[in-house]
Design an enzyme around this catalytic site. Structure first.
Site, PDB file in Angstrom:
ATOM      1  N   CYS A   1       6.241   2.289   3.172  1.00 51.69           N
ATOM      2  CA  CYS A   1       5.177   2.213   2.175  1.00 51.69           C
ATOM      3  C   CYS A   1       5.358   3.308   1.148  1.00 51.69           C
ATOM      4  CB  CYS A   1       3.800   2.291   2.839  1.00 51.69           C
ATOM      5  SG  CYS A   1       2.417   2.264   1.676  1.00 51.69           S
ATOM      6  N   CYS A   2       4.600   4.365   1.280  1.00 47.69           N
ATOM      7  CA  CYS A   2       4.502   5.383   0.235  1.00 47.69           C
ATOM      8  C   CYS A   2       4.981   6.745   0.703  1.00 47.69           C
ATOM      9  CB  CYS A   2       3.048   5.504  -0.209  1.00 47.69           C
ATOM     10  SG  CYS A   2       2.230   3.930  -0.440  1.00 47.69           S
TER      11      CYS A   2
END
EC number: 2.3.1.54
Length: 740
Positions: free
Chosen positions: A405-406
């Site tokens: 994801c991030c």
């Protein structure tokens, strides 16, 4: 040994599945500059031109097309092509580029809502199957949810949960497909299955079933690749095959699943080994090497998922989080920078800036200076890169981890994650003041909390109540996550991705928080100013504030220490509760773009933020409050301890070009120095935007002038034109630092 391995140095990897050992034995560190890089080939230009035309058409329509008849699956679709004569890397999720998949396994109602939003209707057969015969993840979750969870979810305290969409954040080790071939991987999984013996109780039974599903998934991946005329049963023989085989592994994942984040892993250094061997043997030129990477990246840019309107409020801009982790340093001290690290980032020039794949540089003080400067230059030119601190992650995860994801680290092929959205800590503070009652709905959310009735809020009383709320919400949050991931494993298991993991994996339970800086500033206001609550029918709905107070984001320990205490407290409380499958508790300070939606669910707060206004994203200071300059803002965020936030501490940093200097080279050097100082303090993450606010205002008013404008938001990048007006306005309202 396989004949395809000729020219590679052998090691543990030749006997067991061990991609890290293969990389360490065979990669060549590159400490030079960018001068070797090449532009796009004619083939790449033709393919990308066609892709851009489709992307622009999609932008006008919302989505280009959806297959409403076929149920999602690894090998459910016929082959699809964009420009068969010029595609060097092949494969799409469906039988046509940008045509989206209907995935009903997460929830049939969600699939139907998503289709309805864009004027499509699910097939009668699919509706019938998933309404009357096949239970979904969403149905399972809501069958098991407690009343307490339903209330907290409805009130917007626990929200954005992966109970109505695929959880994602699982990274298959797609490199294994290229290095070993599918047949060897099946053989190894069969060995694992035969060794799973003992008392047949819940965990062993479930694991045996999952490994059996993984074996079938590997066979399906092989069949899917064969439909494109590619035999991935054996190892890849050259760089082009390595990229293609690896991509087929990833493609299987995004065909089968629609997880919120479908990240790629750590592939650039792995592929560089094949490219270097081919270059040494005279099999390819540098132009052809860049062509393979450019076309691989094109395919990743064209990944799409079908989403509900509610999902788009949480994760604005149609992101897929095809996160690629680049560089970092090995345990032996050598950097993992190769020429391919440059080639990946150079696609931002050859193909133009873009939000996907989510280019993530693992920053270390020991990276080659030439690479640091190249990264800084790419950030200044494209606003498309995020940076994460390898020096604080490597001691925990080793040197073959990747970002899901991030900001979430995990060992590739050895760990998986149970994604958990976030708890609204600003809302929790209002619950503490109002005796556990939701300030907007008037319903009781937290039991056994007395309302604060003082005419002026007392810091110690509020803090005591606040910590009681955090204690209660931590327990409820863990229980909620346990239900979600039990049901996801049961009804929407990611067989293709888990097949590219070790059979016995480490599991991370990834909790999150929102409203972090609002909570810290609000407690600071109560402590250092005079805050009087305004009540209606016994519920505090507004505040009158007298005097000023220290604000998070200005390198002021009076408030920064409050911020740190909040995350430490919540992290400690989460860890008191047992997790599904003994997952390790981790915590992120990350909102994605849901800070806008969370703000709509949150009343007026003591810091002066009004009802409905957005919260700050991630660990960022509240908009406009970090007045002491860029470095002071960064220093505040750097104090948030990674040790209690191992799921990540997201910071989105925007600075106007002139603040970095008047000359291009000066700007590059200053940005390198800023990042070196920031990460040197133990800070975790930085999104970098170098642009003027006026550019974004003009882009909002004249989108046709900026068809590919890319900005970093909260842990990911986005095409600015894909954001809703509310999200665009929120981004524009953030601090753009005009001084260091």
């Amino acid at each position: 040994m396989f004949k395809q391995w000729e020219g590679f140095q052998d090691g543990e990897w030749t006997n067991d599945v061990n991609v890290r050992d293969f990389i360490q034995k065979n990669y060549k560190e590159y400490t030079g500059d960018k001068s070797f890089l090449k532009g796009p080939t004619e083939k790449t230009k033709k393919v990308w031109d066609k892709a851009v035309s489709l992307i622009l058409e999609e932008l006008k329509k919302g989505i280009l097309d959806v297959d409403t008849e076929t149920i999602s699956g690894i090998n459910s679709f016929k082959p699809g092509y964009l420009d068969k004569d010029n595609e060097v890397i092949v494969g799409f999720q469906t039988d046509a580029p940008l045509k989206r998949i209907t995935n009903p396994f997460g929830g049939i109602r969600m699939a139907e809502q998503s289709l309805k939003e864009y004027g499509f209707k699910i097939s009668d057969e699919m509706h019938n199957i998933f309404t009357n015969y096949r239970k979904t993840h969403n149905q399972g979750v809501f069958d098991a949810y407690s009343e307490e969870t339903r209330i907290a979810r409805s009130a917007g305290v626990l929200t954005g949960l992966p109970d109505a969409y695929g959880r994602g954040r699982i990274i298959g080790d797609y490199r294994r497909v290229a290095l070993y071939g599918i047949d060897f991987l099946i053989q190894e999984k069969k060995k694992d299955l035969s060794n799973l013996k003992g008392d047949m109780l819940d965990e062993l039974i479930r694991l045996r079933e999952e490994v059996s599903e993984q074996i079938r998934a590997l066979d399906e991946i092989k069949k899917m690749a064969l439909s494109y005329g590619v035999d991935i049963s054996r190892p890849a023989v050259n760089a082009k095959e390595a990229a293609q085989f690896l991509y087929f592994g990833y493609l299987a994942g995004v065909k089968e699943n629609n997880g919120a984040a479908m990240s790629l892993g750590r592939t650039s250094t792995f592929l560089d080994i094949y490219i270097e061997r081919d270059l040494e043997q005279g099999l390819i030129t540098e132009d052809e090497a860049q062509e393979v990477i450019d076309q691989f990246i094109i395919k990743l840019r064209l990944v799409r998922h079908l989403r509900t309107p509610e999902y788009n409020e949480l994760f604005a801009g149609d992101p897929t989080w095809v996160t690629e982790s680049i560089a970092g340093v090995g345990i032996d001290g050598r950097s993992l920078v190769t020429k391919n690290s440059f080639r990946y980032l150079h696609t931002l020039i050859n193909l133009g800036s873009a939000p996907e794949p989510n280019m993530t540089v693992l920053w270390s003080e020991n990276l080659p200076e030439s690479f640091k400067k190249f990264c800084a230059e790419m950030s200044i030119l494209t606003d498309s890169i995020q940076y994460e601190n390898d020096d604080i992650m490597r001691p925990i995860y080793g040197d073959d981890y990747a970002i899901a994801c991030c900001v979430s680290a995990m060992r590739v092929g050895k760990d998986m994650q149970f994604f958990g959205a976030r708890c609204n800590l600003a809302k929790c503070l209002l619950l503490a003041i109002n005796g556990g009652v939701d300030e907007k709905k008037g319903i009781k959310v937290v039991p056994d909390i007395e309302p604060i009735t003082d005419e002026v809020l007392d810091y110690e009383k509020v803090k005591e109540n606040y910590f009681k709320v955090l204690e209660y919400m931590a327990g409820l949050y863990v229980n909620t996550m346990n239900i979600i991931h039990f049901m996801h494993d049961k009804y929407a298991y990611e067989a293709s991705q888990m097949a590219l993991h070790d059979t016995k994996v480490g599991r991370l339970m990834a909790f999150g928080i929102a409203g972090f800086s609002v909570a810290a500033d609000s407690l600071s206001a109560i402590r250092y100013a005079k805050v009087k609550p305004i009540r209606e029918n016994g519920i505090t709905v507004d505040f009158v504030k007298e005097g000023d107070f220290p604000k998070y984001g200005n390198d002021d320990d009076r408030v920064d220490s409050i911020a740190v205490e909040i995350v430490e407290k919540f992290s400690d409380e989460l860890k008191k509760h047992p997790t599904y499958r003994n997952a390790k508790h981790t915590l992120s300070v990350l909102t994605i773009t849901s800070n806008v939606m969370y703000g709509k669910k949150t009343g007026t707060t003591p810091d002066g933020r009004k009802v409905g206004e957005p919260l700050a994203p991630g660990a960022n200071p509240m908009h406009g409050r970090d007045m002491e300059g860029a470095l002071a803002s960064l220093n505040s965020v750097a104090k948030v301890p990674y040790v209690c936030c191992e799921d990540g501490v997201s910071n989105t940093f925007s600075i106007v070009p002139d603040a970095l200097g008047n000359d291009h080279d000066v700007r590059i050097n200053n940005l390198v120095s800023i990042m070196g100082g920031y990460f040197g303090q133990g800070a975790h993450h930085l999104n970098v935007n170098v642009l003027n606010r006026e550019t974004l205002i003009d882009a909002m008013n004249n989108p046709d002038k900026y068809p590919t404008l890319t900005i970093r938001v909260s842990g990911y990048a986005v095409n600015f034109n894909r954001l809703s007006k509310d999200h665009q306005k929120e981004v524009i309202s953030r601090t753009f630092h005009e001084k260091l």
